[in-house]
Design a protein around this motif. Structure first.
Motif, mmCIF file in Angstrom:
data_model
loop_
_atom_site.group_PDB
_atom_site.id
_atom_site.type_symbol
_atom_site.label_atom_id
_atom_site.label_comp_id
_atom_site.label_asym_id
_atom_site.label_seq_id
_atom_site.Cartn_x
_atom_site.Cartn_y
_atom_site.Cartn_z
ATOM 1 N N UNK A 32 0.965 -1.205 0.069
ATOM 2 C CA UNK A 32 0.068 0.171 -0.215
ATOM 3 C C UNK A 32 0.850 1.243 -0.038
ATOM 4 N N UNK A 34 0.299 4.384 0.301
ATOM 5 C CA UNK A 34 0.046 5.412 1.248
ATOM 6 C C UNK A 34 0.878 5.209 2.790
ATOM 7 N N UNK A 61 10.138 9.898 -3.119
ATOM 8 C CA UNK A 61 9.444 10.903 -2.222
ATOM 9 C C UNK A 61 10.023 10.635 -0.605
ATOM 10 N N UNK B 50 -10.235 7.359 -2.310
ATOM 11 C CA UNK B 50 -9.159 6.552 -2.483
ATOM 12 C C UNK B 50 -9.281 5.395 -1.203
ATOM 13 N N UNK B 54 -6.545 1.450 -1.169
ATOM 14 C CA UNK B 54 -6.084 2.214 -2.268
ATOM 15 C C UNK B 54 -6.812 1.815 -3.864
ATOM 16 N N UNK B 81 -0.957 12.127 6.403
ATOM 17 C CA UNK B 81 0.435 12.451 5.896
ATOM 18 C C UNK B 81 0.712 14.106 5.453
ATOM 19 N N UNK B 87 8.509 18.935 -2.595
ATOM 20 C CA UNK B 87 8.685 17.746 -3.401
ATOM 21 C C UNK B 87 7.305 17.570 -4.560
ATOM 22 N N UNK B 88 6.389 18.023 -4.149
ATOM 23 C CA UNK B 88 4.972 17.638 -4.919
ATOM 24 C C UNK B 88 4.449 18.826 -5.580
ATOM 25 N N UNK B 107 -1.853 15.677 2.434
ATOM 26 C CA UNK B 107 -1.781 14.992 1.221
ATOM 27 C C UNK B 107 -3.213 14.398 0.856
ATOM 28 N N UNK B 109 -3.978 12.838 -1.869
ATOM 29 C CA UNK B 109 -3.796 11.644 -2.740
ATOM 30 C C UNK B 109 -3.760 10.186 -1.649
ATOM 31 N N UNK B 110 -3.575 10.619 -0.531
ATOM 32 C CA UNK B 110 -3.345 9.554 0.395
ATOM 33 C C UNK B 110 -4.658 8.581 0.504
ATOM 34 N N UNK B 111 -4.412 7.379 1.210
ATOM 35 C CA UNK B 111 -5.844 6.728 1.312
ATOM 36 C C UNK B 111 -6.591 7.094 2.505
ATOM 37 N N UNK B 140 -4.340 1.206 -8.378
ATOM 38 C CA UNK B 140 -5.360 2.142 -7.710
ATOM 39 C C UNK B 140 -6.735 1.596 -8.272
#
Lengths: 111, 227
Positions: A32, A34, A61, B50, B54, B81, B87-88, B107, B109-111, B140
């Motif tokens: 996973x 995440x 990252x 998400x 995921x 997170x 970085x993003x 973040x 995009x995290x789950x 995903x």
């Protein structure tokens, strides 16, 4: 232990071998992304079956030392290309994540 | 890509209806509604949620309020997170004129801390059109993360290519752009037969008209030949 020594000891197939050969701190096993982002530490080796370029993105990252894709999963070209442009060591193994993680543990953690 | 650019490109490239579905967030939907009004294009408001496994699922609403409401429930479930703009890149909420309203510090995009099944049930209970996203993708998706499509309250599935029967459960399969960048807006559009006036009316009637078209299979994905 350096990335190249570890790869040789585990008998890994090199999928992307252009990387800075640095010390590996630990291993992390997860599928996973995440979870990898949240819990993996920099300079660790990721053991996973996630064979796609997002795994490489998460590895950079977090600052992982290398990614090992298990079960001989085919690596898409764009994943290898992403690893190359990030200078990330990318390996393949015919073994399961359990086997690779177990052998990694004895190499890195065994007292 | 800003909501106003999405609305402009969608109209310019000939779409009649466009939905905004940011990952785990509806915060840009107010700007998107205004931008679509200015462009004169029909809109639906959604989230690509998400799940904890995921798996991505599209949840579409007829109103910005419903989308925001669903989104605020998801916010509490988002893995904590921290977001690193170095970085993003910046993760922004904007207005219809591309002015920055807020920088989101988690973040997106995290789950989420909710299973795929419960997530779909929750969205359906709130009246969303529920569509498991890119079911045939190697990441995903239900196929990559679960290995199969469990039964659930879906109105359709979205796929990159014509999906195998096991990934549709007899539901209509639609295509979609999954556009993260401007150059991808309007790729793989799908056609739907909607009653006269539904696009002009918008809102809940449009959502229900689309749901009916999906349920009745009156849709044509991008891989199917025109009649």
């Amino acid at each position: 232990m350096r990335i190249s020594e570890l790869a040789a000891s585990l008998g890994l197939e090199v999928a992307q071998g252009s990387y800075a050969d640095r010390e590996v701190s630990a291993g992390y096993s997860s599928d996973l992304l995440s979870d990898v982002m949240a819990n993996a530490k920099a300079d660790a080796v990721l053991v996973t079956v996630q064979a796609h370029k997002n795994a490489v993105a998460v590895a950079s990252l977090v600052g992982l030392a290398a990614v090992v894709v298990c079960n001989s999963r085919p690596l898409p070209d764009d994943m290898v290309e992403a690893a190359r442009s990030e200078g990330l060591a990318l390996f393949k193994s015919p073994e399961t994540a359990f086997e690779v993680s177990g052998r990694l543990w004895t190499m890195l953690r065994r007292p | 890509m800003s909501p106003s650019l999405l609305a402009r490109l969608a109209r310019g490239r000939g779409l009649d209806l466009v939905a905004l579905t940011d990952h785990n967030s509806a915060l840009n939907c107010p700007a998107f509604e205004e931008a679509c009004r200015r462009e004169g294009i029909a809109a639906l408001f959604g989230i690509e949620a998400n799940s904890v496994e995921e798996v991505h699922v599209l949840c579409l609403f007829g109103s910005v309020a419903d989308a925001l409401d669903f989104g605020s429930g998801l916010r509490a479930l988002l893995a904590p997170l921290p977001y690193d703009p170095e970085k993003l890149g910046d993760q922004v909420v904007v207005d219809a004129d591309e002015g920055v309203v807020e920088l989101v510090d988690r973040y997106l995009g995290a789950s989420l801390d909710i299973g795929f099944g419960d997530l779909c049930e929750d969205a359906a209970a709130r009246g969303a059109i529920v569509i498991p996203a890119h079911v045939d993708r190697p990441m995903f998706s239900v196929s990559s993360q679960l290995g199969f499509l469990p039964t659930g309250p879906y109105d359709a599935v979205e796929s990159m290519r014509e999906p195998p029967a096991a990934l549709t459960l007899g539901l209509a399969a639609v295509s979609g752009s999954d556009a993260h960048y401007p150059e991808h807006v309007c790729r793989r559009p799908f056609a739907a037969e909607l009653p006269d006036g539904a696009l002009v009316e918008g809102g809940a009637p449009l959502l229900e008209a689309l749901r009916e078209a999906l349920r009745a299979g009156r849709v044509r994905p991008s891989w199917a030949a025109p009649p």
